[in-house]
Design a protein around this motif. Structure first.
Motif, PDB file in Angstrom:
ATOM      1  N   HIS A   1       0.810  -1.216   0.000  1.00  0.00           N
ATOM      2  CA  HIS A   1       0.000   0.000   0.000  1.00  0.00           C
ATOM      3  C   HIS A   1       0.845   1.268   0.000  1.00  0.00           C
ATOM      4  N   ASN A   2       2.042   1.205   0.523  1.00  0.00           N
ATOM      5  CA  ASN A   2       2.917   2.359   0.627  1.00  0.00           C
ATOM      6  C   ASN A   2       3.964   2.277  -0.497  1.00  0.00           C
ATOM      7  N   PRO A   3       4.117   3.323  -1.326  1.00  0.00           N
ATOM      8  CA  PRO A   3       5.087   3.276  -2.424  1.00  0.00           C
ATOM      9  C   PRO A   3       6.497   2.907  -1.984  1.00  0.00           C
ATOM     10  N   ALA A   4       6.907   3.310  -0.791  1.00  0.00           N
ATOM     11  CA  ALA A   4       8.251   2.986  -0.314  1.00  0.00           C
ATOM     12  C   ALA A   4       8.427   1.483  -0.100  1.00  0.00           C
ATOM     13  N   ASP A   5       7.314   0.781   0.135  1.00  0.00           N
ATOM     14  CA  ASP A   5       7.390  -0.666   0.373  1.00  0.00           C
ATOM     15  C   ASP A   5       7.769  -1.459  -0.878  1.00  0.00           C
ATOM     16  N   PHE A   6       7.640  -0.828  -2.056  1.00  0.00           N
ATOM     17  CA  PHE A   6       8.061  -1.512  -3.277  1.00  0.00           C
ATOM     18  C   PHE A   6       9.576  -1.650  -3.327  1.00  0.00           C
ATOM     19  N   GLY A   7      10.270  -0.793  -2.588  1.00  0.00           N
ATOM     20  CA  GLY A   7      11.723  -0.783  -2.665  1.00  0.00           C
ATOM     21  C   GLY A   7      12.158  -0.174  -3.992  1.00  0.00           C
ATOM     22  N   ARG A   8      13.278  -0.599  -4.449  1.00  0.00           N
ATOM     23  CA  ARG A   8      13.838  -0.094  -5.713  1.00  0.00           C
ATOM     24  C   ARG A   8      13.320  -0.977  -6.842  1.00  0.00           C
ATOM     25  N   VAL A   9      12.614  -0.372  -7.797  1.00  0.00           N
ATOM     26  CA  VAL A   9      11.952  -1.117  -8.870  1.00  0.00           C
ATOM     27  C   VAL A   9      12.680  -0.874 -10.195  1.00  0.00           C
ATOM     28  N   ALA A  10      13.097  -1.944 -10.835  1.00  0.00           N
ATOM     29  CA  ALA A  10      13.680  -1.852 -12.177  1.00  0.00           C
ATOM     30  C   ALA A  10      12.543  -1.924 -13.190  1.00  0.00           C
ATOM     31  N   VAL A  11      12.434  -0.916 -14.033  1.00  0.00           N
ATOM     32  CA  VAL A  11      11.470  -0.948 -15.131  1.00  0.00           C
ATOM     33  C   VAL A  11      12.249  -1.384 -16.359  1.00  0.00           C
ATOM     34  N   LEU A  12      12.121  -2.677 -16.699  1.00  0.00           N
ATOM     35  CA  LEU A  12      12.861  -3.223 -17.839  1.00  0.00           C
ATOM     36  C   LEU A  12      12.126  -2.888 -19.120  1.00  0.00           C
ATOM     37  N   MET A  13      12.857  -2.313 -20.086  1.00  0.00           N
ATOM     38  CA  MET A  13      12.257  -1.902 -21.354  1.00  0.00           C
ATOM     39  C   MET A  13      13.262  -2.102 -22.475  1.00  0.00           C
ATOM     40  N   GLY A  14      12.775  -1.963 -23.690  1.00  0.00           N
ATOM     41  CA  GLY A  14      13.663  -2.077 -24.857  1.00  0.00           C
ATOM     42  C   GLY A  14      13.653  -3.480 -25.415  1.00  0.00           C
ATOM     43  N   GLY A  15      14.710  -4.225 -25.147  1.00  0.00           N
ATOM     44  CA  GLY A  15      14.828  -5.571 -25.676  1.00  0.00           C
ATOM     45  C   GLY A  15      15.365  -5.586 -27.094  1.00  0.00           C
TER      46      GLY A  15
END
Length: 185
Positions: A7-21
């Motif tokens: 529920h809290n954005p900080a709880d996601f931790g560090r998020v890698a948004v993988l794109m491209g390929g």
């Protein structure tokens, strides 16, 4: 991978948004990735864009991230390969798992599963050579849609209304280095 509800954005931790390929859909993925990254950051999620240009396992450094938002389109991103690598690393990720991704990215294998389950799907013919093109005309008649079986979106797809268009459609779809099939329109 099952995740607890956050529920809290900080709880996601560090998020890698993988794109491209490396697939034909690279540019689409970069655009989608930029939109996802911006949306996560607007919600105060610590998201970092990661452009995968070649080999995922050598470019992605999982020790810096807590989870992955996968927005790589097409082969290498939606076909179970990336998912398997992330599972080996024990990294939570968005989307379907390995088997579901691998199966759904392969249009022919998906059709075989549907048929096995009794679900309706248009008739098709695997195209490999001139004899299979002739079989296609006899079995399906025109018009047909010709598709690369393991490519995403509409890349390499063509409608064929006659034999000359069928040959051209087969040649176009064959450029994607995967199975090609024609399906009743």
């Amino acid at each position: 991978m099952a995740n607890k509800q956050i529920h809290n954005p900080a709880d996601f931790g560090r998020v890698a948004v993988l794109m491209g390929g490396m697939a034909a859909e690279r540019e689409v993925s970069l655009n989608s990735g930029a939109a996802v990254l911006a949306a996560l950051q607007r919600q105060q999620v610590n998201a970092i864009g990661v452009d995968i240009e070649s080999d995922f396992l050598t470019e992605f450094q999982p020790q810096n991230f807590d989870r992955v938002f996968n927005i790589i389109h097409g082969r290498g991103g939606e076909d179970g390969i990336l998912q398997a690598g992330l599972e080996l690393l024990g990294m939570p990720y968005t989307g379907s798992g390995v088997l579901a991704s691998a199966l759904s990215m392969d249009k022919l294998r998906t059709k075989w599963c549907w048929r096995g389950l009794g679900l309706p799907t248009p008739e098709w013919v695997l195209l490999t050579d001139e004899a299979s093109l002739t079989e296609c005309v006899q079995k399906l008649e025109f018009p047909v849609i010709v598709k690369p079986a393991q490519e995403g979106s509409s890349f390499g797809m063509s409608k064929a209304r006659n034999y000359a268009e069928l040959v051209a459609a087969f040649e176009l779809a064959s450029k994607y280095d995967c199975d090609v099939y024609a399906e009743r329109w």
